[in-house]
Design a protein around this motif. Structure first.
Motif, PDB file in Angstrom:
ATOM      1  N   GLY A 123       1.175  21.108  -3.201  1.00  0.00           N
ATOM      2  CA  GLY A 123       0.357  20.394  -2.230  1.00  0.00           C
ATOM      3  C   GLY A 123       0.914  20.380  -0.821  1.00  0.00           C
ATOM      4  O   GLY A 123       1.516  21.355  -0.355  1.00  0.00           O
ATOM      5  N   LEU A 124       0.746  19.240  -0.146  1.00  0.00           N
ATOM      6  CA  LEU A 124       1.016  19.120   1.285  1.00  0.00           C
ATOM      7  C   LEU A 124       1.897  17.919   1.583  1.00  0.00           C
ATOM      8  O   LEU A 124       2.016  17.007   0.774  1.00  0.00           O
ATOM      9  N   ARG A 125       2.480  17.934   2.774  1.00  0.00           N
ATOM     10  CA  ARG A 125       3.109  16.726   3.316  1.00  0.00           C
ATOM     11  C   ARG A 125       2.589  16.520   4.737  1.00  0.00           C
ATOM     12  O   ARG A 125       2.281  17.484   5.444  1.00  0.00           O
ATOM     13  N   VAL A 162       1.192  19.980   6.216  1.00  0.00           N
ATOM     14  CA  VAL A 162       1.753  21.322   6.045  1.00  0.00           C
ATOM     15  C   VAL A 162       2.052  21.539   4.563  1.00  0.00           C
ATOM     16  O   VAL A 162       2.400  20.592   3.842  1.00  0.00           O
ATOM     17  N   PRO A 163       1.917  22.782   4.073  1.00  0.00           N
ATOM     18  CA  PRO A 163       2.165  23.051   2.656  1.00  0.00           C
ATOM     19  C   PRO A 163       3.631  22.867   2.289  1.00  0.00           C
ATOM     20  O   PRO A 163       4.529  23.184   3.078  1.00  0.00           O
ATOM     21  N   VAL A 164       3.865  22.333   1.092  1.00  0.00           N
ATOM     22  CA  VAL A 164       5.227  22.109   0.616  1.00  0.00           C
ATOM     23  C   VAL A 164       5.732  23.403  -0.036  1.00  0.00           C
ATOM     24  O   VAL A 164       5.486  23.663  -1.218  1.00  0.00           O
ATOM     25  N   THR A 165       6.408  24.217   0.773  1.00  0.00           N
ATOM     26  CA  THR A 165       6.904  25.508   0.287  1.00  0.00           C
ATOM     27  C   THR A 165       8.380  25.719   0.601  1.00  0.00           C
ATOM     28  O   THR A 165       8.921  26.780   0.291  1.00  0.00           O
ATOM     29  N   ASP A 166       9.049  24.719   1.196  1.00  0.00           N
ATOM     30  CA  ASP A 166      10.453  24.929   1.577  1.00  0.00           C
ATOM     31  C   ASP A 166      11.332  25.232   0.372  1.00  0.00           C
ATOM     32  O   ASP A 166      12.334  25.937   0.492  1.00  0.00           O
ATOM     33  N   TRP A 167      10.965  24.739  -0.803  1.00  0.00           N
ATOM     34  CA  TRP A 167      11.762  24.992  -2.006  1.00  0.00           C
ATOM     35  C   TRP A 167      11.649  26.439  -2.487  1.00  0.00           C
ATOM     36  O   TRP A 167      12.391  26.882  -3.353  1.00  0.00           O
ATOM     37  N   GLY A 199      -4.506  25.097  -5.552  1.00  0.00           N
ATOM     38  CA  GLY A 199      -4.699  23.868  -4.776  1.00  0.00           C
ATOM     39  C   GLY A 199      -4.350  23.999  -3.310  1.00  0.00           C
ATOM     40  O   GLY A 199      -4.355  25.097  -2.739  1.00  0.00           O
ATOM     41  N   ASP A 200      -4.025  22.868  -2.685  1.00  0.00           N
ATOM     42  CA  ASP A 200      -3.809  22.812  -1.238  1.00  0.00           C
ATOM     43  C   ASP A 200      -2.693  23.725  -0.747  1.00  0.00           C
ATOM     44  O   ASP A 200      -2.692  24.135   0.416  1.00  0.00           O
TER      45      ASP A 200
END
Length: 398
Positions: A110-112, A242-247, A281-282
């Protein structure tokens, strides 16, 4: 998929993650199924957070009762997030220091919320994405009198309506010319502006936030870029997410460029360029009618993508039913509905304007690509077949 799928790990326990788990079980998947969430809360519905929940009208936002997960043999791991992934070894690193293996990984993180850089961390300033965000906002509402909402997207507009229903003085600050400008354009945005002004909301459009006015670590006002100050004891920053992709950094999983909205690049069934890795999803950038991969942040989209992903993961025939993008927003006594893709339009026609109620058609090259209405549910949904034919000319409408 050549790799046998004995364990599906879904990272992200929001709507898209839950729907994917449900669709896998519905499709006959009997293997191990884990739903991983970084919040200490079972999957819940987000739309009520800006409306019924924040107004104190409901406490129940759960998408499924606790026994559902037991009955469906879905393992819920809550309060732990993903910090990295080794796609060669098919293992995900977790925030508690442990690791978990997978045969298929579904990214549904999802997003933050975006923040405004440089603003001080003081009490009285909120964002709204999670249940805990909504709870903090609801607790503050009891003592607040003057609210400033920065950002007139769907969340900002819905919160403005909720705050007015609780008797607060509300000002919306929006750098664009109108509310919902990015989503619906200036002509329909002006109709939404009129709705809010009729309800007593002050709109400050075409202007930005310079800084906060604070006193003893609490917000007291918002200073705008023209030097003016708006008194406030409650401020909500609603400038998108913003999409949670840092991981996923260094994982080799392809991501869309930030300028394109970011997110995990995937095909039209959610499959990424890395074997065994999917996205939904988002957070997921699937092929879009605009001609490029794009994230779609809508409630209905999560369920539709989950159906397609689960079918593809299980090797089943994918649904042939055409899905026309749909989103709605409840503001005051109006349901604003968006059917189709307004961003594709080069012309907007206001077909009906009855004050609070309105209907608009969005055209590209003379062809209908979207319909937007407020209090016009029947007329909006009647356009579905025509929109399906325009947006999916080679498909059969289901």
């Amino acid at each position: 998929m050549s790799h046998s799928v004995e364990h599906v790990l879904i990272v992200g326990a929001g709507l898209a993650g839950l729907r994917t788990a449900e669709e896998l079980r519905r499709g006959g998947y009997t293997g191990e199924l884990t739903l991983l969430g970084d919040e200490n809360r079972a999957p819940y519905d987000r739309p009520p957070l800006s409306k019924q929940y924040v107004r104190g009208e409901t406490d129940d936002t759960a998408l499924r009762p606790a026994e559902f997960f037991t009955e469906q043999h879905i393992r819920l791991r809550l309060g732990v997030g993903a910090t990295g992934v080794d796609t060669a070894a098919r293992r995900v690193r977790l925030s508690d220091g442990s690791e978990v293996g997978y045969d298929a990984l579904v990214i549904a993180t999802g997003l933050r919320p975006r923040r405004i850089p440089g603003l001080p961390e003081v009490s009285g300033v909120h964002v709204l994405r999670s249940h805990s965000d909504a709870h903090a906002l609801r607790e503050h509402l009891g003592s607040a009198r003057k609210a400033v909402i920065v950002g007139a997207g769907f969340i900002g507009c819905e919160l403005a309506a909720s705050f007015r229903s609780r008797g607060l003085t509300v000002t919306i600050v929006e750098p664009q010319p109108t509310p919902l400008f990015a989503a619906l354009g200036e002509q329909v945005g002006a109709l939404v502006a009129r709705l809010h002004e009729t309800e007593g909301v002050e709109l400050r459009c075409g202007i930005g936030v310079e800084s906060l006015v604070t006193e003893e670590d609490s917000v007291r006002g918002v200073q705008l870029t023209d030097g003016s100050v708006i008194d406030a004891d409650l401020v909500v920053i609603g400038i998108g997410s913003v999409p949670v992709t840092d991981w996923l950094d260094d994982s080799g999983i392809p991501l869309a460029a930030p300028a394109e909205g970011g997110g995990v690049l995937a095909d039209d069934t959610g499959r990424t360029g890395v074997p065994g890795v999917w996205a939904v999803g988002d957070v997921a950038a699937w092929p879009h009618a605009s001609g490029r991969n794009k994230r779609v942040e809508h409630w209905t989209n999560a369920g539709e993508q989950a159906q397609l992903l689960a079918a593809a993961l299980l090797g089943a025939d994918r649904s042939t039913e055409v899905q026309v993008p749909y989103v709605w927003s409840d503001q005051y006594d109006m349901k604003i509905q968006v059917l189709g893709i307004p961003a594709l339009a080069d012309e907007v026609q206001i077909v009906e304007d009855k004050g609070r109620k309105f209907l608009a058609r969005y055209l590209r090259g003379g062809e209908l690509v979207a319909v937007v209405g407020a209090g016009m549910a029947g007329k909006v949904m009647k356009a579905r077949a025509q929109l399906a034919a325009t947006l999916h000319p080679s498909a059969t409408v289901g």
